[in-house]
Enzyme design. Structure first.
Site, mmCIF file in Angstrom:
data_model
loop_
_atom_site.group_PDB
_atom_site.id
_atom_site.type_symbol
_atom_site.label_atom_id
_atom_site.label_comp_id
_atom_site.label_asym_id
_atom_site.label_seq_id
_atom_site.Cartn_x
_atom_site.Cartn_y
_atom_site.Cartn_z
ATOM 1 N N GLU A 108 0.764 -1.354 -0.036
ATOM 2 C CA GLU A 108 0.095 -0.036 -0.071
ATOM 3 C C GLU A 108 0.721 1.108 0.034
ATOM 4 O O GLU A 108 0.431 2.261 -0.661
ATOM 5 C CB GLU A 108 -0.799 0.023 1.137
ATOM 6 C CG GLU A 108 -1.984 -1.335 1.225
ATOM 7 C CD GLU A 108 -2.965 -1.091 0.129
ATOM 8 O OE1 GLU A 108 -3.412 0.068 -0.338
ATOM 9 O OE2 GLU A 108 -3.227 -2.119 -0.662
ATOM 10 N N SER A 136 -33.118 -36.425 -15.401
ATOM 11 C CA SER A 136 -33.418 -36.121 -16.912
ATOM 12 C C SER A 136 -33.993 -34.792 -17.367
ATOM 13 O O SER A 136 -34.579 -34.588 -18.360
ATOM 14 C CB SER A 136 -34.809 -37.157 -16.965
ATOM 15 O OG SER A 136 -34.421 -38.716 -17.236
#
Length: 721
Positions: free
Chosen positions: A108, A378
């Site tokens: 930072e 299915s």
């Protein structure tokens, strides 16, 4: 002569020289004004601001407010996001490992100990961003500025706020020692996972005390500061690791790590963030809704800081009647059943993509089954049929239901059932595996067309743990895809079904309708869209027609009053045990699409209360019917548009006539022991886990008629337009 020369300029006209003294006075006066306006006044303002600026102590800077999440009525509270005041353990700088201090500085502010507390170049970039409207122009804030912004002045994008940040940062740098600033910063900065400060972050990411952190772990925490939620390695490992490498290289450059230690570093594992929900107040399914809402808020630019400091009111799309219907249906229908059963229910409004009900389980901080990849059985046949319709294969096309051999695998139907040669619409109703394998072989690109259609309709293309879905190691999926071999989420099933129910127009699903602050400032409001066409309207309408009889066929689960619906059941097997593990019912009306899954918490056999195999036509269909009936009670009866003929032979689409309300007729092929009418995969020779045969692709059949591109990879014959 001398006097005239005094007035002449270089051109000999005497004019400019005549007025030179006056001009010089005007220039000096202008410079003086400019000096006052652009130097003296700003400096005076800055000095005054500096003198009057108040630099409070860190413990005086907490300004947290609860944010509330509401249902679509803006009144019913679903969850609270409580600021984590208690999720911050104040520690002294000497209690923070040197590796963590070095990692944060490397990430930072590498010049923290030598800069004056602020960055003039960063301020210049922010001003440029304000002038040009370029959000990416800002940046370059020092650690002192970040602390001042987070703890004092807020993050509003304005010159005034940025100037105030600079002034207070400069004064803080003079009044506080550098170590005091760094200590305050490390105790207050947000690291993600509801953790503020390094002590809380250490527990949230690694489940260990701060003092036990090693340099590689320190770098993970420092890397998260830039974008805490987006750089969580649990959900975004690639970007998180890229930032981690940047931090480690910075630690070497600043002397906090040797090159040998850098070379030996290995990216550490982090704990599941679902275990770190202590500061969220929500019960049951609402906790899982909260997770979806917060994730969406981040996507639209509402930050965690906004949630914790601005007292937000978040109105969602969740219809409380629909939500209660889903939750109550699961609870009531599960009574007396195996306590290991779990369910997911997702309802989406097809016309706009609004999520009206979302149930992923009863544990607010637990596993979200609605968002979990699960084999679909299915139910996936409808996507194969959609691909066939798109290529001109009509519902009236006849297919054999006899066993079919492909490769070295023979595919059969449950119980040896069949219909001889019957239409593919009839085969869908009976859910014959063999007919759909034959249908898939007729597709231009076989199984790939099934995957492409499912993706086009709304199935996620990637999921956590699945970089690419519906594929076999990045290549063409096995033929078993049409029988539900591959995993998709209940959420995806609802999305795809909603697209089909909306005549093939997809809307991006969403949870967040509106966000306002405690001061009634509107931060966000969803803008309705026209959606995107993903498949021909007539393809969707034909498919809805084929799905229309299934609810009644599946143990008389047609909706109350004979309301029209389109649905499909599905079941998958637990390996070769002969038992099932997943059961589905997905179905919709024009107003609402709902997907229901039922399984077990530990992937054990899925049994009904009398000990028999559970199928999609059992509890899932009951939950679906109950949820839909309650959600739609009192709403108009709507019908799907009538399908038009399509395909090579222009055969008319079969028309479904619903049974009379109260009819007790049963399908002739229904198994009386399981009460399952469909030919679900699972009990046949050659089945694999999931109840679908592992079948490699086969050569493609001749191409269909001329195609019209709708989306990349999704085409339809001209006849459909």
């Amino acid at each position: 002569m001398t006097r005239n020369n005094r007035y002449d300029n270089n051109d000999g006209d005497g004019v400019e020289t005549l007025h030179a003294p006056r001009r010089r006075r005007w220039i000096l006066w202008s410079l003086a004004v400019a000096f006052v306006l652009f130097i003296v006044v700003p400096v005076g303002v800055a000095v005054a601001a500096y003198v009057t600026a108040d630099v409070p102590e860190p413990e005086e800077l907490v300004n947290k407010q609860v944010s509330n999440i509401y249902a679509s009525d803006s009144t019913t509270e679903l969850a609270r996001i409580v600021p984590p005041e208690g999720n911050r353990e104040q520690v002294n700088l000497d209690q923070i490992p040197e590796s963590l201090r070095g990692a944060v500085l490397a990430a930072e502010d590498r010049e923290f100990y030598t800069n004056p507390g602020f960055s003039v170049t960063g301020f210049a970039r922010a001003v440029k961003g304000q002038i040009t409207g370029d959000d990416s122009a800002g940046g370059g804030s020092t650690i002192t500025q970040q602390y001042v912004k987070n703890a004092v002045v807020g993050n509003e994008r304005s010159y005034e706020r940025k100037l105030k940040e600079l002034v207070i940062s400069a004064k803080m740098a003079n009044e506080w020692s550098k170590n005091d600033v760094l200590e305050a910063y490390l105790n207050t900065i947000y690291f993600g996972r509801n953790s503020y400060g390094v002590a809380a972050a250490s527990e949230a990411y690694f489940g260990k005390p701060l003092a036990e952190l090693v340099p590689a772990e320190s770098a993970v925490l420092a890397a998260s500061i830039q974008r805490p939620s987006q750089l969580d390695p649990w959900t975004n490992r690639a970007e998180a690791e890229q930032r981690w490498n940047y931090v480690l290289d910075g630690m070497v450059a600043t002397g906090y790590l040797s090159q040998a230690e850098r070379d030996a570093a290995v990216y550490p594992e982090v704990v599941d963030p679902a275990l770190n929900q202590a500061y969220v107040e929500a019960t049951g399914a609402n906790g899982l809704i909260k997770n979806q809402v917060v994730a969406e808020l981040e996507q639209i630019g509402i930050t965690q800081e906004d949630l914790d400091t601005r007292g937000l009111r978040i109105t969602t799309t969740i219809d409380i009647r629909n939500q209660n219907a889903a939750v109550d249906s699961v609870s009531r229908i599960f009574q007396g059943e195996d306590e290991k059963l779990r369910s997911a229910v997702v309802s989406i409004e097809p016309s706009n993509g609004a999520v009206r009900a979302y149930y992923g389980g009863d544990d607010a901080a637990g596993w979200d089954y609605a968002n979990a990849p699960i084999q679909t059985g299915s139910t996936f046949k409808i996507y194969g049929l959609a691909a066939a319709l798109q290529q001109g294969i009509p519902l009236a096309t006849m297919y054999s239901s006899a066993p079919v051999t492909t490769g070295n695998v023979t595919v059969t139907n449950v119980g040896g059932n069949g219909c001889g040669y019957c239409t593919i619409a009839e085969a869908l109703k009976r859910s014959h595996n063999t007919s759909f394998i034959r249908l898939e072989q007729d597709l231009e690109n076989g199984s790939q067309d099934v995957a492409d259609m499912a993706h086009a309709l709304g199935m996620a293309r990637s999921l956590p743990g699945y970089p690419s879905t519906l594929t076999e190691n990045g290549g063409q999926p096995y033929e078993g895809i049409i029988l539900g071999q591959y995993e998709s989420r209940p959420f995806d099933q609802a999305i795809a079904l909603a697209t089909l129910s909306n005549e093939g127009v997809w809307h991006e699903p969403y949870f967040v309708e509106k966000v306002t602050t405690a001061e009634n400032e509107v931060l966000y409001e969803h803008t309705p869209t026209t959606g995107q066409r993903r498949v021909s309207a007539n393809v969707a309408n034909n498919l809805m027609s084929a799905m229309a009889p299934i609810a009644a066929w599946s143990n008389q689960n047609q909706l109350a009053g004979g309301r029209e619906s389109a649905s499909k059941t599905g079941t998958t097997q637990l390996g070769d045990t002969g038992f099932n593990k997943d059961a589905w019912m997905i179905g919709s009306t024009p107003q609402l699409a709902t997907a229901v899954w039922v399984g077990t918490v530990d992937n054990t056999p899925l049994l009904n209360y009398w000990g028999g195999n559970m199928y999609g036509s059992g509890l899932p269909a009951q939950i679906w019917k109950s949820t839909m009936d309650q959600s739609l009670e009192g709403k108009p009866f709507e019908s799907f548009p009538a399908p038009q003929p399509l395909g090579f032979n222009n055969a008319p689409a079969p028309q479904y006539v619903p049974p009379a309300p109260g009819s007790t007729s049963r399908p002739v092929e229904e198994d009386p022991e399981t009460e399952d009418p469909e030919g679900e995969p699972g009990e046949e020779e050659g089945a694999i886990e999931g109840g679908v045969p592992e079948i490699p692709g086969v050569p493609a059949p001749p191409p269909p008629p001329e195609q019209v591109e709708i989306l990349p990879g999704i085409s339809i014959p001209n006849i459909f337009n």
